[in-house]
Design a protein around this motif. Structure first.
Motif, PDB file in Angstrom:
ATOM      1  N   ALA A 255      52.920 -10.460  88.703  1.00 40.73           N
ATOM      2  CA  ALA A 255      53.319  -8.718  88.453  1.00 40.73           C
ATOM      3  C   ALA A 255      51.961  -8.446  87.269  1.00 40.73           C
ATOM      4  N   SER A 256      51.670  -9.011  86.166  1.00 43.30           N
ATOM      5  CA  SER A 256      50.909  -8.702  85.222  1.00 43.30           C
ATOM      6  C   SER A 256      49.403  -8.835  85.514  1.00 43.30           C
ATOM      7  N   GLU A 257      49.428  -9.990  86.871  1.00 45.42           N
ATOM      8  CA  GLU A 257      47.501  -9.943  87.127  1.00 45.42           C
ATOM      9  C   GLU A 257      47.380  -9.572  87.660  1.00 45.42           C
ATOM     10  N   ARG A 258      47.965  -8.637  88.706  1.00 44.64           N
ATOM     11  CA  ARG A 258      47.993  -7.382  89.210  1.00 44.64           C
ATOM     12  C   ARG A 258      47.545  -6.652  88.883  1.00 44.64           C
ATOM     13  N   LEU A 259      48.910  -5.657  87.840  1.00 38.42           N
ATOM     14  CA  LEU A 259      48.405  -4.885  87.238  1.00 38.42           C
ATOM     15  C   LEU A 259      46.775  -5.409  86.287  1.00 38.42           C
ATOM     16  N   ALA A 260      46.586  -6.029  85.519  1.00 36.46           N
ATOM     17  CA  ALA A 260      45.768  -6.321  84.731  1.00 36.46           C
ATOM     18  C   ALA A 260      44.225  -6.244  85.612  1.00 36.46           C
ATOM     19  N   ALA A 261      44.448  -6.368  87.100  1.00 36.63           N
ATOM     20  CA  ALA A 261      42.729  -6.580  87.987  1.00 36.63           C
ATOM     21  C   ALA A 261      42.887  -5.115  88.126  1.00 36.63           C
ATOM     22  N   ASP A 262      44.017  -3.656  88.753  1.00 39.60           N
ATOM     23  CA  ASP A 262      43.883  -2.692  89.782  1.00 39.60           C
ATOM     24  C   ASP A 262      44.377  -1.722  88.601  1.00 39.60           C
ATOM     25  N   ARG A 263      44.052  -2.500  87.456  1.00 42.51           N
ATOM     26  CA  ARG A 263      44.613  -0.571  86.373  1.00 42.51           C
ATOM     27  C   ARG A 263      44.109   0.390  85.884  1.00 42.51           C
ATOM     28  N   ASP A 264      43.003   0.222  86.895  1.00 47.55           N
ATOM     29  CA  ASP A 264      41.885   1.403  86.793  1.00 47.55           C
ATOM     30  C   ASP A 264      42.308   2.314  88.734  1.00 47.55           C
ATOM     31  N   LEU A 265      42.959   1.438  89.208  1.00 46.38           N
ATOM     32  CA  LEU A 265      43.171   2.280  90.349  1.00 46.38           C
ATOM     33  C   LEU A 265      44.322   2.784  90.057  1.00 46.38           C
ATOM     34  N   LEU A 266      45.566   2.697  89.127  1.00 47.34           N
ATOM     35  CA  LEU A 266      46.545   3.318  89.142  1.00 47.34           C
ATOM     36  C   LEU A 266      46.541   4.458  88.086  1.00 47.34           C
ATOM     37  N   ASP A 267      47.886   5.731  88.286  1.00 47.13           N
ATOM     38  CA  ASP A 267      47.526   6.403  87.644  1.00 47.13           C
ATOM     39  C   ASP A 267      48.293   6.298  86.215  1.00 47.13           C
ATOM     40  N   PRO A 268      47.181   6.775  84.717  1.00 44.52           N
ATOM     41  CA  PRO A 268      47.062   6.620  83.851  1.00 44.52           C
ATOM     42  C   PRO A 268      48.876   6.923  83.839  1.00 44.52           C
TER      43      PRO A 268
END
Length: 291
Positions: A255-268
């Protein structure tokens, strides 16, 4: 355990179910239960098991050897035509008793004792009725005391496994055989002759103490098995706990790796809460590992 689990799953139980043991057996033997009014048969373990330590079958076989001894010329001189069938019957009963005890354990003691007493009564009656030597070796022959020499100890060992009614019946049968065979004797019995009862009584008292010793050994073995089971359950729990923690750690890391990879795609607006929950998971994992 797998068979029990499969049987319970197939019954689709819910709530509280009453469970009763219909026929118990030694460890590894076929067990019969009644669950919620329905019969459940757990088959015997196919693996070889150590047979239970039970002195009943060998004692019956010894009784058969004693039947043959009635024919000894310096003893009762009972015809071999009578004692050989008696001995063969005893050996057959001993074999059947062993098979029954292996299958049912202590629950088989009542029928085994009943068969032993019936055979012993037959041996006492036949040897007394066909007695050839009234005296031998300076002793008055009382062939029915052989019956008491082995049925007395066997009764003492098995008595505590019987119901009160069966205990009374077994003791009454012993007295009935002794009285009946004394009446069958072709000679009268003096008070001095009754002193030979000391040996059967001594063996019977000794057998009661032997049963106490065997029960203590059985209890100690049962405790060691229970301790081994508890240790195995604890080890299995720890191993399962470690596996669960590892799986959660792997999921958290993913989950941490996916958060780092897709951070820009998520609502801040959601990022702080996601990071807080991941941090909470990591903190709890560290706490569980340290505990």
């Amino acid at each position: 355990m797998a068979e029990l689990g499969a049987s319970l799953d197939a019954m689709d139980l819910s709530g509280t179910a009453e469970v009763a043991v219909v026929r118990a057996a030694p460890l590894g033997g076929e067990q019969v239960l009644r669950v919620a009014g329905r019969r459940v048969v757990l088959p015997a373990d196919g693996r070889a098991a150590v047979p239970p330590l039970d002195l009943g079958p060998p004692v019956i076989a010894i009784g058969g050897v004693g039947s043959l001894a009635h024919s000894w010329p310096d003893m009762d001189r009972v015809p071999l035509a009578a004692t050989i069938p008696l001995a063969l019957l005893a050996f057959r009963l001993a074999y059947r008793a062993h098979a029954l005890i292996v299958r049912r354990g202590a629950a088989a003691h009542a029928p085994v004792l009943a068969a032993a007493l019936a055979y012993g009564g037959l041996d006492a009656t036949v040897s007394t009725a066909l007695l050839g030597n009234v005296t031998a070796g300076g002793l008055t022959r009382l062939p029915f005391l052989h019956f008491l020499l082995w049925t007395g100890p066997l009764t003492a060992m098995y008595l505590r496994d019987l119901t009160m009614r069966r205990r009374v019946a077994a003791l009454a049968f012993l007295l009935l055989v002794l009285g009946g065979c004394a009446w069958l004797l072709p000679h009268s019995v003096s008070v001095a002759d009754l002193s030979t009862l000391v040996w059967p009584l001594a063996f019977t008292v000794g057998a009661s103490g032997l049963r106490d010793l065997l029960d203590r050994d059985t209890g100690a073995f049962a405790n060691s098995v229970a301790d081994a089971h508890d240790a195995a359950a604890a080890a299995g729990f720890l191993a399962g706990r470690a596996d669960v923690l590892r799986l959660v750690e792997d999921a958290g890391r993913e989950a941490s790796e996916r958060l780092a990879a897709d951070r820009d795609l998520l609502d801040p607006a959601f990022l702080p809460e996601i990071e807080r929950r991941l941090a909470l998971v990591n903190h709890r994992l560290v706490t569980l590992r340290s505990g």
